[in-house]
Design a protein around this motif. Structure first.
Motif, PDB file in Angstrom:
ATOM      1  N   ILE A 101       5.738   7.977   3.501  1.00 28.07           N
ATOM      2  CA  ILE A 101       4.360   8.471   3.526  1.00 28.07           C
ATOM      3  C   ILE A 101       4.390   9.990   3.584  1.00 28.07           C
ATOM      4  CG2 ILE A 101       3.476   6.383   4.628  1.00 28.07           C
ATOM      5  CD1 ILE A 101       3.330   7.918   7.250  1.00 28.07           C
TER       6      ILE A 101
ATOM      7  N   ASN B 243       7.678  10.716   6.497  1.00 30.02           N
ATOM      8  CA  ASN B 243       8.240   9.629   7.301  1.00 30.02           C
ATOM      9  C   ASN B 243       8.570   8.451   6.410  1.00 30.02           C
ATOM     10  OD1 ASN B 243       8.703   9.637  10.232  1.00 30.02           O
ATOM     11  ND2 ASN B 243       6.632  10.524  10.322  1.00 30.02           N
ATOM     12  N   ASP B 244       9.653   7.771   6.735  1.00 32.20           N
ATOM     13  CA  ASP B 244      10.054   6.593   5.983  1.00 32.20           C
ATOM     14  C   ASP B 244      10.662   5.570   6.935  1.00 32.20           C
ATOM     15  OD1 ASP B 244      10.427   5.003   3.712  1.00 32.20           O
ATOM     16  OD2 ASP B 244      12.460   5.729   3.399  1.00 32.20           O
TER      17      ASP B 244
ATOM     18  N   LYS C 257       3.648   2.527  10.235  1.00 24.59           N
ATOM     19  CA  LYS C 257       2.656   3.336   9.526  1.00 24.59           C
ATOM     20  C   LYS C 257       1.546   3.814  10.455  1.00 24.59           C
ATOM     21  CE  LYS C 257       3.585   1.235   5.040  1.00 24.59           C
ATOM     22  NZ  LYS C 257       3.108   0.302   3.980  1.00 24.59           N
ATOM     23  N   ASN C 258       1.133   2.955  11.401  1.00 26.15           N
ATOM     24  CA  ASN C 258       0.095   3.361  12.344  1.00 26.15           C
ATOM     25  C   ASN C 258       0.523   4.578  13.154  1.00 26.15           C
ATOM     26  OD1 ASN C 258      -1.631   1.305  11.568  1.00 26.15           O
ATOM     27  ND2 ASN C 258      -0.953  -0.109  13.159  1.00 26.15           N
TER      28      ASN C 258
ATOM     29  N   LEU D 176       6.515  -2.815   9.756  1.00 30.56           N
ATOM     30  CA  LEU D 176       6.047  -1.688   8.944  1.00 30.56           C
ATOM     31  C   LEU D 176       4.627  -1.270   9.290  1.00 30.56           C
ATOM     32  CD1 LEU D 176       7.572  -2.518   5.439  1.00 30.56           C
ATOM     33  CD2 LEU D 176       8.192  -0.633   6.963  1.00 30.56           C
ATOM     34  N   ASP D 177       3.793  -2.201   9.722  1.00 32.27           N
ATOM     35  CA  ASP D 177       2.432  -1.828  10.112  1.00 32.27           C
ATOM     36  C   ASP D 177       2.456  -0.925  11.343  1.00 32.27           C
ATOM     37  OD1 ASP D 177       1.224  -3.226   8.050  1.00 32.27           O
ATOM     38  OD2 ASP D 177       1.064  -5.081   9.214  1.00 32.27           O
TER      39      ASP D 177
ATOM     40  N   ASN E   7       9.634   3.283   1.892  1.00 27.17           N
ATOM     41  CA  ASN E   7       8.251   3.136   2.360  1.00 27.17           C
ATOM     42  C   ASN E   7       7.726   4.474   2.861  1.00 27.17           C
ATOM     43  OD1 ASN E   7       7.805   0.095   2.257  1.00 27.17           O
ATOM     44  ND2 ASN E   7       9.665   0.180   3.507  1.00 27.17           N
TER      45      ASN E   7
ATOM     46  N   ASN F 293       1.393   7.884  10.719  1.00 27.26           N
ATOM     47  CA  ASN F 293       0.233   8.592  10.167  1.00 27.26           C
ATOM     48  C   ASN F 293      -0.319   9.657  11.118  1.00 27.26           C
ATOM     49  OD1 ASN F 293      -0.278   7.708   7.488  1.00 27.26           O
ATOM     50  ND2 ASN F 293      -0.877   5.700   8.287  1.00 27.26           N
TER      51      ASN F 293
END
Length: 426
Positions: free
Chosen positions: A306, A377-378, A367-368, A363-364, A304, A371
């Motif tokens: 980014i 990042n994973d 990611k928040n 995961l939300d 996952n 970012n």
């Protein structure tokens, strides 16, 4: 004689392939959730089954005999339910609160009803009993409320353990809580713990008592930790699975608390054992080999990621890499990662890249937070059940590694300041 042997064979076969089911009535909100059931080997959780969900019932099938503590993890709710297995079917229902967290659990079997009652009783003993004892001092024995307080204090102080006689694991768990509870553990001597580990029956490893009791053992051994650990390991015999599991737990505890001299001593001893090594100790040995200075850090395939099109850790090319294991809920990470952010441009100018691996289960939330940071990042989205723990020997966040261009570990800094000092970034 043949009939007797045949009957014995059938009984042995049935025993060897004993199985049971766990069924959970769940709210519709969790009907699309991944739900996992874990058992225990010391402090290590072993995945036993993933649920099949149908008509708001999550079902687990266990194909091997297991007696001890278990834990069901509901990923969507990021919540868990602890339970007791007696190698028999377990049925329960869960309810959620307004925030979709587990608010109520109702078991149908007697063992888990007793266990739930025991947990509730312990909470009251820890939180309510001391307060009631203090309040009683403000009343006279002739007061009616004084008598009520005495009754409640007596109820909380004295447990009826007669119901445990039909439940051997619960009986073991109840009788041996004193070793894992810090307030009670300090009243014991190192010899008490050593006798407990060497004489306990089959339930110790599945009880969740082992690791907290070992921490208490080390606390009461503080005047001679090394000497008492040597006595313990001799008593439990390192050629047995129990001895090796205890050694594994101790090495991991020493690693967690920065007791490097002791960790290195017993890790070396583990490496030099001539007997067959059980899986638990073998994984501890391997995890330490993976992350020692000079070792090539094992690769990790992103799932996952980014801020990158790379597929793995090795795909990222840089003269040096800072690998950091972190979590969006980690207060120390909140304090330290912004300091890396302040120096990120200077790091990039020296062809130094940062790769973060998050131990978030949501995961939300990952990611928040991720970012905010411009580096790679994973996250596997599995929290402390991520593969990172076993592969990279991660026991706390944040944990840092500095790698060279060939992914060899050249430094294992303790804090972000140590990272920047090592890389000479001001």
């Amino acid at each position: 004689m043949k009939k007797i042997l045949l009957a014995s064979s059938i009984l042995l076969s049935a025993y060897s392939f004993a199985q049971f089911n766990v069924k959970v009535e769940i709210p519709s909100y969790l009907s699309d959730s991944e739900i996992y059931l874990y058992g225990f080997n010391g402090s290590k959780e072993i995945l036993y089954s993933k649920a099949k969900v149908s008509n708001n019932v999550a079902s687990f099938k266990i194909d091997k005999q297991y007696v001890g503590m278990m834990r069901a993890f509901f990923k969507k709710a990021n919540s868990s339910v602890n339970m007791v297995s007696e190698n028999k079917d377990i049925n329960f229902r869960i309810d959620l609160d307004s925030k979709n967290k587990i608010s109520n659990v109702t078991f149908q079997d007697q063992a888990n009803q007793l266990f739930s009652s025991e947990v509730e009783s312990q909470k009251k003993q820890e939180l309510i009993l001391p307060a009631l004892i203090q309040i009683k001092d403000y009343y006279k024995p002739s007061d009616q409320f004084y008598s009520s307080l005495e009754t409640e204090i007596s109820t909380l102080s004295n447990k009826d353990v007669s119901a445990y006689t039909d439940h051997p694991f619960l009986d073991f768990y109840n009788k041996n809580q004193k070793y894992s509870v810090q307030e009670k553990g300090v009243e014991l001597k190192p010899e008490d713990f050593i006798n407990f580990y060497s004489r306990s029956g089959e339930y110790l490893e599945t009880s969740t008592i082992l690791k907290p009791s070992l921490i208490n053992f080390l606390n009461v051994s503080k005047s001679n930790v090394e000497g008492n650990v040597d006595k313990l390991l001799e008593a439990v015999n390192l050629e047995t699975p129990r001895g090796q599991t205890i050694m594994s737990e101790l090495i991991e505890i020493f690693n967690t608390y920065g007791m490097d001299k002791l960790k290195d001593k017993y890790l070396s001893q583990a490496n030099n054992l001539k007997c067959t090594i059980n899986d638990r100790l073998a994984s501890t040995i391997q995890a330490n080999k993976n992350t020692e200075i000079g070792a090539k850090m094992p690769n990790n395939n992103f799932v996952n990621a980014i801020h990158t099109k790379a597929k793995s850790l090795y795909d990222i090319k840089a003269s040096k890499k800072i690998v950091v294991f972190w979590s969006s809920t980690c207060s120390h990470c909140e304090a330290e990662l912004p300091k890396l952010l302040e120096k990120y441009d200077k790091l990039k100018a020296q062809n130094i890249e940062i790769i973060g691996f998050s131990l978030d289960s949501n995961l939300d939330e990952f990611k928040n937070k991720a970012n905010i940071y411009p580096w790679v990042n994973d996250s596997e989205g599995k929290g402390w059940y991520s593969s990172y723990g076993d592969t990279y020997n991660i026991v706390a966040t944040p944990t840092y590694f500095v790698l060279d261009a060939d992914n060899k570990i050249i430094s294992k800094p303790n804090h972000v300041g140590d990272v920047l000092d090592y890389l000479k970034v001001n």
